[in-house]
Design a protein around this motif. Sequence first.
Motif, PDB file in Angstrom:
ATOM      1  N   VAL A   1      -3.906   4.119  -6.883  1.00 46.29           N
ATOM      2  CA  VAL A   1      -4.951   3.402  -6.673  1.00 46.29           C
ATOM      3  C   VAL A   1      -6.177   3.651  -7.428  1.00 46.29           C
ATOM      4  CG1 VAL A   1      -6.524   2.901  -4.599  1.00 46.29           C
ATOM      5  CG2 VAL A   1      -4.136   3.313  -3.950  1.00 46.29           C
TER       6      VAL A   1
ATOM      7  N   ARG B   1      -5.234 -11.719 -10.349  1.00 43.22           N
ATOM      8  CA  ARG B   1      -3.808 -11.195  -9.838  1.00 43.22           C
ATOM      9  C   ARG B   1      -2.873 -11.430 -10.819  1.00 43.22           C
ATOM     10  NH1 ARG B   1      -0.426 -14.994  -7.676  1.00 43.22           N
ATOM     11  NH2 ARG B   1       0.233 -13.463  -6.052  1.00 43.22           N
TER      12      ARG B   1
ATOM     13  N   VAL C   1      -7.387  -5.810  -4.247  1.00 40.43           N
ATOM     14  CA  VAL C   1      -7.744  -5.798  -2.911  1.00 40.43           C
ATOM     15  C   VAL C   1      -9.396  -6.065  -3.106  1.00 40.43           C
ATOM     16  CG1 VAL C   1      -8.211  -4.565  -0.869  1.00 40.43           C
ATOM     17  CG2 VAL C   1      -5.980  -4.125  -2.169  1.00 40.43           C
TER      18      VAL C   1
ATOM     19  N   ASP D   1      -0.663  -4.261  -9.710  1.00 43.21           N
ATOM     20  CA  ASP D   1       0.380  -4.835  -8.932  1.00 43.21           C
ATOM     21  C   ASP D   1      -0.370  -5.754  -7.820  1.00 43.21           C
ATOM     22  OD1 ASP D   1       2.814  -4.285 -10.121  1.00 43.21           O
ATOM     23  OD2 ASP D   1       2.278  -2.377  -9.568  1.00 43.21           O
ATOM     24  N   VAL D   2      -1.359  -5.127  -7.281  1.00 45.92           N
ATOM     25  CA  VAL D   2      -1.947  -5.328  -5.963  1.00 45.92           C
ATOM     26  C   VAL D   2      -3.583  -5.465  -6.157  1.00 45.92           C
ATOM     27  CG1 VAL D   2      -2.496  -5.281  -3.575  1.00 45.92           C
ATOM     28  CG2 VAL D   2      -0.354  -4.793  -4.359  1.00 45.92           C
TER      29      VAL D   2
ATOM     30  N   HIS E   1       1.779   5.449  -4.373  1.00 47.00           N
ATOM     31  CA  HIS E   1       1.254   4.191  -5.157  1.00 47.00           C
ATOM     32  C   HIS E   1      -0.168   4.827  -5.787  1.00 47.00           C
ATOM     33  CE1 HIS E   1       3.849   1.521  -2.705  1.00 47.00           C
ATOM     34  NE2 HIS E   1       3.221   2.159  -1.634  1.00 47.00           N
TER      35      HIS E   1
ATOM     36  N   LEU F   1       3.185  -4.744   1.649  1.00 44.03           N
ATOM     37  CA  LEU F   1       2.918  -5.038   0.332  1.00 44.03           C
ATOM     38  C   LEU F   1       4.078  -5.225  -0.628  1.00 44.03           C
ATOM     39  CD1 LEU F   1      -0.280  -2.694  -0.658  1.00 44.03           C
ATOM     40  CD2 LEU F   1      -0.321  -4.935  -0.052  1.00 44.03           C
TER      41      LEU F   1
ATOM     42  N   SER G   1       0.623  -0.087  -8.724  1.00 43.05           N
ATOM     43  CA  SER G   1      -0.714   0.112  -8.996  1.00 43.05           C
ATOM     44  C   SER G   1      -1.651  -1.006  -8.231  1.00 43.05           C
ATOM     45  CB  SER G   1      -1.004  -0.270 -10.554  1.00 43.05           C
ATOM     46  OG  SER G   1      -0.451  -1.590 -10.771  1.00 43.05           O
ATOM     47  N   ILE G   2      -2.614  -0.311  -7.707  1.00 44.06           N
ATOM     48  CA  ILE G   2      -3.578  -1.035  -6.627  1.00 44.06           C
ATOM     49  C   ILE G   2      -4.993  -0.997  -7.005  1.00 44.06           C
ATOM     50  CG2 ILE G   2      -4.352  -1.406  -4.213  1.00 44.06           C
ATOM     51  CD1 ILE G   2      -1.633   0.167  -3.560  1.00 44.06           C
TER      52      ILE G   2
ATOM     53  N   PHE H   1      -8.527  -1.789  -5.983  1.00 42.42           N
ATOM     54  CA  PHE H   1      -9.274  -1.914  -4.811  1.00 42.42           C
ATOM     55  C   PHE H   1     -10.922  -1.929  -4.978  1.00 42.42           C
ATOM     56  CE2 PHE H   1      -8.307  -0.861  -0.113  1.00 42.42           C
ATOM     57  CZ  PHE H   1      -9.219  -1.026   0.363  1.00 42.42           C
TER      58      PHE H   1
END
Length: 372
Positions: free
Chosen positions: A39, A107, A87, A84-85, A37, A354, A5-6, A8
């Motif tokens: 996003v 984070r 950005v 998870d990430v 992924h 990543l 999971s991102i 952004f």
Amino acid sequence: MTGLSIAFYGSSLVSAYWNGAATYYRGIVKELAARGHRVTFFEPDAYERQKHRDIPDPDWARVVVYEATEAGVSRALEQGRGADVVVKASGVGVFDALLEAAVPEIRRPDGLAVFWDVDAPATLARLHADPADPFHAALRRYDAVLTYGGGQPVVDAYGALGARECVPVYNAVDPATHHPVPPDPRFAAALAFLGNRLPDREARVEESFLRAAALLPGRPCLLGGAGWGDKPLPANVRHLGHVVTADHNAFNCTPLAVLNVSRESMAATGFSPATRVFEAAGAAACLITDAWEGIGQFLEPGREVLVARDGAEVAELVAGLTPERARAIGAAARTRVLAEHTYAHRAVLVDRLLTGRLAQERAQPAPAGMPA
């Protein structure tokens, strides 16, 4: 590792209006989704971009448009917490400093915070000019810096500023959106340039495009992009205004040649091909670019792209260009970018980075004091 999971935070995914990074974001995010992924792209309702959308919400990303206020940013950050990430892209345009400081705070203990710089020369100049800039401290809290371009000089500069890791992720082409189409009479010309009027590029456009056009009297030339309405132009230059993304292929395919003019900072840094380079190559256009270090890493000068140091050289190239040679150059460029420079290629690099960094993070205990 299963799909990530991102969250952004960028300028805009759905609107290219005063947003040169839109093509880049779309290509990267679409291909990350293709690799499994998930996003969520957070973008502010700013600069009338929502009024000038050129794509609907895509099925390969969730788009969250938030109010361009401090409260709106705070709500968007809370929505991204737990990914998870996380950005933070440069150049969001509103509350950048707030986002820069906050993204490492949200984070997960076993997640990643990434700063994705789509204008590294500007960010580095800002940091070097102001040792008190709060981003100096925030930068050290990001797990990685990804950059739109810049090569080793940018990697070294970020390392000197304390970045844990810096990796260039260059522009590329999405073959599904940028490809050859039939010529369109609206864009018939000997030479065409597409780009918004920016202080960091205007003098270079004057030299490489407007001077070249003046040296080609009687040869029609096209200027596309926002902000040029009050600019004095040679008699053979027609200004189109903003060219919507859906017309970019025809704009690239129809003229004898299209021109890329880098911003001053990008040209000085080198290894910074604009999205226009790959859009044109993907459409099999005959591209002329201004000279900058590193062009040969992406396209072979003389065979896949033509390179000119000034307007006189641009005019000379156009004057000597036959339709047959233009088609051959465009075809060679398209072959090269499809083989080496698609967003699918770039997504492999990002995916490995990543997932590799997350595997390292999750193999060791979270540092004491890391926010949950």
